[in-house]
Design a protein around this motif. Structure first.
Motif, PDB file in Angstrom:
ATOM      1  N   VAL A  65     -66.687 -12.470  24.223  1.00 28.05           N
ATOM      2  CA  VAL A  65     -67.032 -11.333  23.368  1.00 28.05           C
ATOM      3  C   VAL A  65     -66.422 -10.064  23.939  1.00 28.05           C
ATOM      4  N   GLU A  66     -65.926  -9.187  23.054  1.00 25.96           N
ATOM      5  CA  GLU A  66     -65.286  -7.941  23.477  1.00 25.96           C
ATOM      6  C   GLU A  66     -66.327  -6.891  23.847  1.00 25.96           C
ATOM      7  N   PHE A  67     -66.958  -7.046  24.990  1.00 23.87           N
ATOM      8  CA  PHE A  67     -67.892  -6.035  25.470  1.00 23.87           C
ATOM      9  C   PHE A  67     -67.109  -4.838  26.001  1.00 23.87           C
ATOM     10  N   LYS A  68     -67.523  -3.657  25.591  1.00 23.42           N
ATOM     11  CA  LYS A  68     -66.841  -2.452  26.059  1.00 23.42           C
ATOM     12  C   LYS A  68     -67.647  -1.713  27.118  1.00 23.42           C
ATOM     13  N   ASN A  69     -68.959  -1.932  27.147  1.00 23.81           N
ATOM     14  CA  ASN A  69     -69.811  -1.239  28.116  1.00 23.81           C
ATOM     15  C   ASN A  69     -71.147  -1.971  28.218  1.00 23.81           C
ATOM     16  N   GLU A  70     -72.056  -1.402  29.011  1.00 22.49           N
ATOM     17  CA  GLU A  70     -73.343  -2.045  29.255  1.00 22.49           C
ATOM     18  C   GLU A  70     -74.209  -2.139  28.007  1.00 22.49           C
ATOM     19  N   ILE A  71     -74.126  -1.143  27.120  1.00 25.32           N
ATOM     20  CA  ILE A  71     -74.969  -1.181  25.919  1.00 25.32           C
ATOM     21  C   ILE A  71     -74.534  -2.323  25.004  1.00 25.32           C
ATOM     22  N   ASP A  72     -73.230  -2.658  25.005  1.00 23.18           N
ATOM     23  CA  ASP A  72     -72.774  -3.837  24.261  1.00 23.18           C
ATOM     24  C   ASP A  72     -73.481  -5.088  24.764  1.00 23.18           C
ATOM     25  N   PHE A  73     -73.555  -5.222  26.085  1.00 16.62           N
ATOM     26  CA  PHE A  73     -74.265  -6.338  26.701  1.00 16.62           C
ATOM     27  C   PHE A  73     -75.703  -6.393  26.199  1.00 16.62           C
ATOM     28  N   HIS A  74     -76.368  -5.253  26.300  1.00 16.63           N
ATOM     29  CA  HIS A  74     -77.804  -5.192  25.995  1.00 16.63           C
ATOM     30  C   HIS A  74     -78.080  -5.536  24.540  1.00 16.63           C
ATOM     31  N   ILE A  75     -77.290  -4.965  23.619  1.00 16.44           N
ATOM     32  CA  ILE A  75     -77.490  -5.234  22.192  1.00 16.44           C
ATOM     33  C   ILE A  75     -77.216  -6.706  21.887  1.00 16.44           C
ATOM     34  N   SER A  76     -76.154  -7.244  22.446  1.00 17.52           N
ATOM     35  CA  SER A  76     -75.815  -8.648  22.184  1.00 17.52           C
ATOM     36  C   SER A  76     -76.913  -9.582  22.679  1.00 17.52           C
ATOM     37  N   GLU A  77     -77.453  -9.302  23.849  1.00 13.75           N
ATOM     38  CA  GLU A  77     -78.536 -10.136  24.367  1.00 13.75           C
ATOM     39  C   GLU A  77     -79.768 -10.039  23.481  1.00 13.75           C
ATOM     40  N   LYS A  78     -80.032  -8.866  22.944  1.00 16.21           N
ATOM     41  CA  LYS A  78     -81.188  -8.686  22.059  1.00 16.21           C
ATOM     42  C   LYS A  78     -80.998  -9.466  20.763  1.00 16.21           C
ATOM     43  N   MET A  79     -79.771  -9.458  20.238  1.00 22.39           N
ATOM     44  CA  MET A  79     -79.506 -10.153  18.973  1.00 22.39           C
ATOM     45  C   MET A  79     -79.531 -11.668  19.133  1.00 22.39           C
TER      46      MET A  79
END
Length: 408
Positions: A121-135
């Protein structure tokens, strides 16, 4: 051909030797490169995945939106995590890669987000990580679940192989839908170019040696469809709607088989057209939205007995059911007819904003998280994004405050 060269580079290396290679970005997310990813993850230590766009015409004669990867790995051992950077524009950044701004991606997370394809997955920063884990608390669309609607995708006619079926307009023929004819929540984006004799179309669709006994075929039902072509750099990547019954489709559209009830079909259209789902998809797609990308999306499987299901279906139906072909669907979801559909652009924009706000709440996103998702759509107008965020705030009392729920 990059797949052949990458595999041969691996074969030529001695254990402990390193390789650096420039290849298309499809390496890290296309299904066709899954075995290559598996090979590198299990038999080498990946030391860098640097993805950049051709925005500054680094390679002449290549489209500026095309993406490349500088991949480095050491043969031997296995990969537990590796540094990555995505959507870069200046290759001079390679001199500083990896650095504190780079993202460290673990193989464990890849297997959790993309168990079937191992797509990165094209994560750009930590918030990308966090949102993806939540979804990812929701099941992937490719997972079959009893007592819930399930998604099954297919293509119908190939524009080259089946061209003998495509003819000019006649009242007795059915329209052939192509990707350019639809947009989000509308089947009226362009007029059909080709038409198909129904009996010829049925014969082509029936399985070999299967007799036509006037059985109900998919084309006679309402079906969700989406454009098979979509880039992460477009205004919107996933563009879909519900097709009217009695239409055929070409291969520029991917089609879902009819669900158990049409309310579920409308719900699917509402969720897949949302900013939240588009955000998740854009982190994986290069140019083609292969079916496996859709199957890997985490989506709430709400049904008619779930709270908020009908609220979402009603709004989406008003956007979809705007012509007489949708009268039956309109009545099934609780509208009198297509005349209760909304054609005024201002009202349509309001309904779409409400759907986006509601879907963000379904995923349990905080206002800051949803606001961040909206910033990842730079081409979408500020007015549209502000309306979606405002709708999110308006629905907060209805769904409960997301921040409190997240804390609990």
């Amino acid at each position: 051909m990059y797949k052949l060269f990458l595999e041969q580079c691996f074969n030529l290396l001695k254990t402990g030797s390193e390789c650096g290679i420039v290849i298309p970005s499809s390496f890290y997310n296309d299904l066709g490169a899954k075995q290559l990813r598996e090979m590198l993850f299990s038999q080498s230590k990946m030391t860098g995945l640097f993805c950049f766009e051709n925005r500054k015409t680094i390679f002449e004669g290549v489209h500026r939106s095309f993406k490349f990867v500088v991949l480095t790995f050491e043969k031997g051992g296995n990969t537990k995590k590796f540094p990555a950077a995505f959507m870069r524009h200046d290759v001079l950044e390679l001199q500083r890669f990896p650095n504190s701004d780079s993202i460290s991606i673990s193989l464990e997370l890849i297997r959790r987000l993309s168990p079937d394809s191992l797509s990165v997955v094209e994560f750009k920063n930590e918030i990308d990580f966090h949102i993806s884990e939540k979804m990812t608390k929701f099941p992937l669309l490719g997972e079959k679940i009893e007592d819930k609607w399930n998604l099954s995708l297919k293509r119908e006619f190939h524009m080259t192989d089946d061209k003998n079926l495509f003819k000019s307009y006649s009242k007795s023929r059915l329209p052939l839908y192509e990707g350019k004819m639809i947009h989000q929540f509308t089947h009226l984006y362009a007029k059909p170019k080709y038409w198909v004799d129904e009996q010829e179309g049925r014969k082509a669709l029936l399985k070999r040696n299967e007799s036509d006994i006037s059985q109900l075929l998919d084309y006679q039902c309402y079906r969700f469809s989406y454009r098979a072509i979509g880039r992460s750099t477009d205004a919107r990547t996933l563009i879909g709607t519900v097709l009217p019954s009695n239409v055929f489709s070409g291969n520029s559209l991917n089609i879902a088989s009819p669900t158990q009830d049409n309310k579920s079909t409308v719900f699917i259209s509402a969720v897949l057209n949302s900013f939240c789902v588009d955000f998740a998809l854009r982190q994986q797609v290069s140019a083609n939205i292969n079916m496996f990308y859709i199957y890997q999306l985490p989506v709430p499987r709400l049904t008619k007995n779930d709270r908020y299901f009908n609220d979402i279906v009603q709004r989406a139906a008003k956007l979809i059911c705007t012509t007489p072909e949708f009268d039956e669907l309109a009545q099934e979801v609780g509208l009198v007819s297509h005349q209760q559909g909304v054609t005024d652009e201002t009202e349509r924009a309001k309904l779409r904003a409400e759907l986006d706000g509601m879907v963000a709440h379904l995923y349990g996103l905080t206002e800051d998280e949803f606001s961040y998702i909206l910033t990842t759509f730079p081409i979408v107008s500020a007015t549209v994004k502000e309306a979606a965020l405002s709708a999110y705030r308006n629905f907060a009392p209805m769904f409960g405050v997301s921040e409190i729920l997240a804390s609990i």
